[in-house]
Scaffold this active site. Structure first.
Site, mmCIF file in Angstrom:
data_model
loop_
_atom_site.group_PDB
_atom_site.id
_atom_site.type_symbol
_atom_site.label_atom_id
_atom_site.label_comp_id
_atom_site.label_asym_id
_atom_site.label_seq_id
_atom_site.Cartn_x
_atom_site.Cartn_y
_atom_site.Cartn_z
ATOM 1 N N SER A 199 3.112 -1.228 8.720
ATOM 2 C CA SER A 199 3.504 -2.140 9.112
ATOM 3 C C SER A 199 4.123 -1.702 10.771
ATOM 4 C CB SER A 199 4.554 -2.945 8.660
ATOM 5 O OG SER A 199 5.319 -3.983 9.497
ATOM 6 N N ASP A 255 4.417 -6.667 15.505
ATOM 7 C CA ASP A 255 4.370 -4.867 14.597
ATOM 8 C C ASP A 255 3.583 -4.336 14.494
ATOM 9 O OD1 ASP A 255 3.917 -6.746 12.784
ATOM 10 O OD2 ASP A 255 5.334 -6.015 11.405
ATOM 11 N N ASP A 257 0.872 -4.114 12.039
ATOM 12 C CA ASP A 257 -0.377 -5.446 11.117
ATOM 13 C C ASP A 257 0.218 -6.629 11.101
ATOM 14 O OD1 ASP A 257 2.753 -5.639 10.400
ATOM 15 O OD2 ASP A 257 1.323 -5.176 7.903
ATOM 16 N N ASP A 288 1.790 -9.198 10.695
ATOM 17 C CA ASP A 288 2.524 -10.185 10.096
ATOM 18 C C ASP A 288 3.941 -10.659 10.710
ATOM 19 O OD1 ASP A 288 4.128 -8.373 9.655
ATOM 20 O OD2 ASP A 288 4.214 -8.229 7.328
#
Length: 446
Positions: free
Chosen positions: A102, A239, A241, A243
């Site tokens: 992340s 960010d 990833d 999400d």
């Protein structure tokens, strides 16, 4: 029984070191393969990754472990976490694995597992996989990595889904995008260009080591400058990833997850689509958000930190919207996890329908001063059981007299104690948060 490997967002660590050393990563693949075999005779498992240089070898080791148990592995290559969740729940997959840490630096990585329904695995299933990993490590075998070929159509399928969710057109709209040199570096520019936007990109050139490096959702300075310099209507930062997303208004002001939740919650309520007139957020959300929701006739329910817990409460309540101050926002009609690109689509659509910019959408949101202090600790045990810590927290709460909040907890992914203090007076908030952090540092700091 408590879990040792799985935190609030899967398994995290420094790539190459326990628990992300080669033996444990391979054992994870074997353990997940055994678990998957309980659900299907020839289970298909999806693997995706962000742009970290360690992603490829980790993927190959996980795939090797899975294949040793008869699982068929399909590899999406670089894709976002919500992309893996979407493909897992809409395809024939028993599970999906996202390799990402992340917002963490490039040398960290992680393993996040989604079940066939697209939800993160429940705690009891994570515990069973963890116990199998420990059993396998007692008599380790030489890891056998599996070479993988990227299946680009998988990524295209996810992008097509996003493009079809919203009726928004962005012709004549300039959008500045900071992809944090992460998983969205190709997808986000393509998505918004496909909707007609004039896209300005920064930090969309990953090299394996620059993910989240002074960019992305936790470092907004470059995006703020780009929005103002290019006279963009909106700015959005993802960010590693993707999400989550944090936004920047045309004036260069930061629009965080709390403000996004308020805008989306009110819009859904006006459209008659906010089930139970309820929005789920976490203990980190600002008091100002709770009071703004109250004024709008919307109930806000708080959960522990982590979009996993937000989603669990959304499912329990049948809520349509939930999220975190950090930018994870879940639209349950469309996704089983936070999705930064989906959030951007919905927010831009709301602003377009209202005929306003992001500043005006939540101009009435009064943010109470809030300060978060991180304290590195020796171990994550017994924080609130320490008499000195408990005494200092009580002192601060008594001083607030109900007008502020104190939250002290361990990070779910790092060796940190997090101290959050919120109240009507900034000087008081800073003083109280420092005093609590000092006590924790004295009692259990490194």
């Amino acid at each position: 029984m408590a879990k040792d490997l799985f935190g609030t967002d899967g398994i995290r660590g420094v790539a190459g070191q326990y628990p992300l050393d080669r033996d444990t990563v391979y054992a994870f693949g074997v353990a997940l393969g055994k678990d998957a075999a309980l659900h299907a005779a020839k289970p298909e498992i999806l693997i995706g990754a962000d742009t970290r240089e360690s992603g490829t070898w980790i993927a190959e080791l996980v795939a090797g472990g899975l294949a040793s148990q008869g699982a068929q592995v399909r590899y999406a290559g670089v894709i976002t976490t919500p992309g893996v969740a979407y493909l897992t729940r809409t395809g024939s997959f028993v599970a999906g694995v996202m390799i990402s840490a992340s917002h963490n630096p490039y040398d960290d990585n992680g393993l996040k597992v989604f079940g066939h329904s697209g939800f993160k695995l429940p705690d009891d299933e994570e515990l069973l996989i963890e116990q199998e990993i420990f059993r396998l490590r007692e008599a380790p075998v030489a890891p056998q990595p599996l070479s993988l070929t990227v299946e680009e159509p998988l990524v295209r399928q996810y992008l097509k889904y996003l493009s079809g969710i919203s009726s928004v057109r962005l012709d004549g709209v300039r959008v500045a995008i900071d992809c944090g040199n992460g998983a969205s570096y190709r997808l986000a520019p393509e998505l918004f260009q496909g909707l007609g936007a004039d896209v300005v990109t920064i930090c969309c050139e990953p090299n394996g080591r620059n993910i989240n490096l002074n960019c992305g959702a936790l470092h907004l300075e470059a995006l703020q400058q780009a929005v103002v310099a290019h006279r963009a209507h909106f700015g959005v930062a993802f960010d590693g990833d993707a999400d989550r997303a944090i936004f920047v208004s045309s004036s260069g002001q930061v629009v965080n997850g709390d403000a996004v939740l308020l805008a989306c919650g009110r819009a859904l309520k006006a459209a008659g689509k906010l089930a139970g007139n309820t929005v789920v957020s976490t203990v980190m959300s600002n008091l100002g958000l709770e009071r703004a929701f109250d004024a709008a006739g919307i109930r806000m329910v708080r959960t522990p930190v982590g979009d996993k817990y937000v989603l669990e409460e959304m499912v329990r309540l049948g809520a349509a919207l939930g999220g975190e101050q950090s930018g994870h926002v879940i639209f349950r009609e469309y996704s089983t996890t936070g999705d930064g690109m989906l959030t951007a689509l919905r927010l831009f659509e709301i602003a377009q329908q209202a005929g306003t910019g992001l500043d005006e959408l939540t101009a009435d949101l009064k943010i109470y001063p809030q300060r978060l202090v991180n304290v590195r600790v020796r171990e994550k045990k017994g924080l609130l059981e320490l008499p000195a810590v408990a005494k200092e927290i009580r002192r601060v709460e008594d001083a607030f007299g109900g007008a502020g909040r104190v939250l002290v907890r361990f990070s779910g992914t790092e060796p940190l104690a997090r101290v959050m203090v919120e109240g009507p007076n900034l000087e008081q908030v800073e003083s109280f948060s420092t005093s609590i952090a000092d006590v924790i540092r004295r009692e259990m700091g490194e």
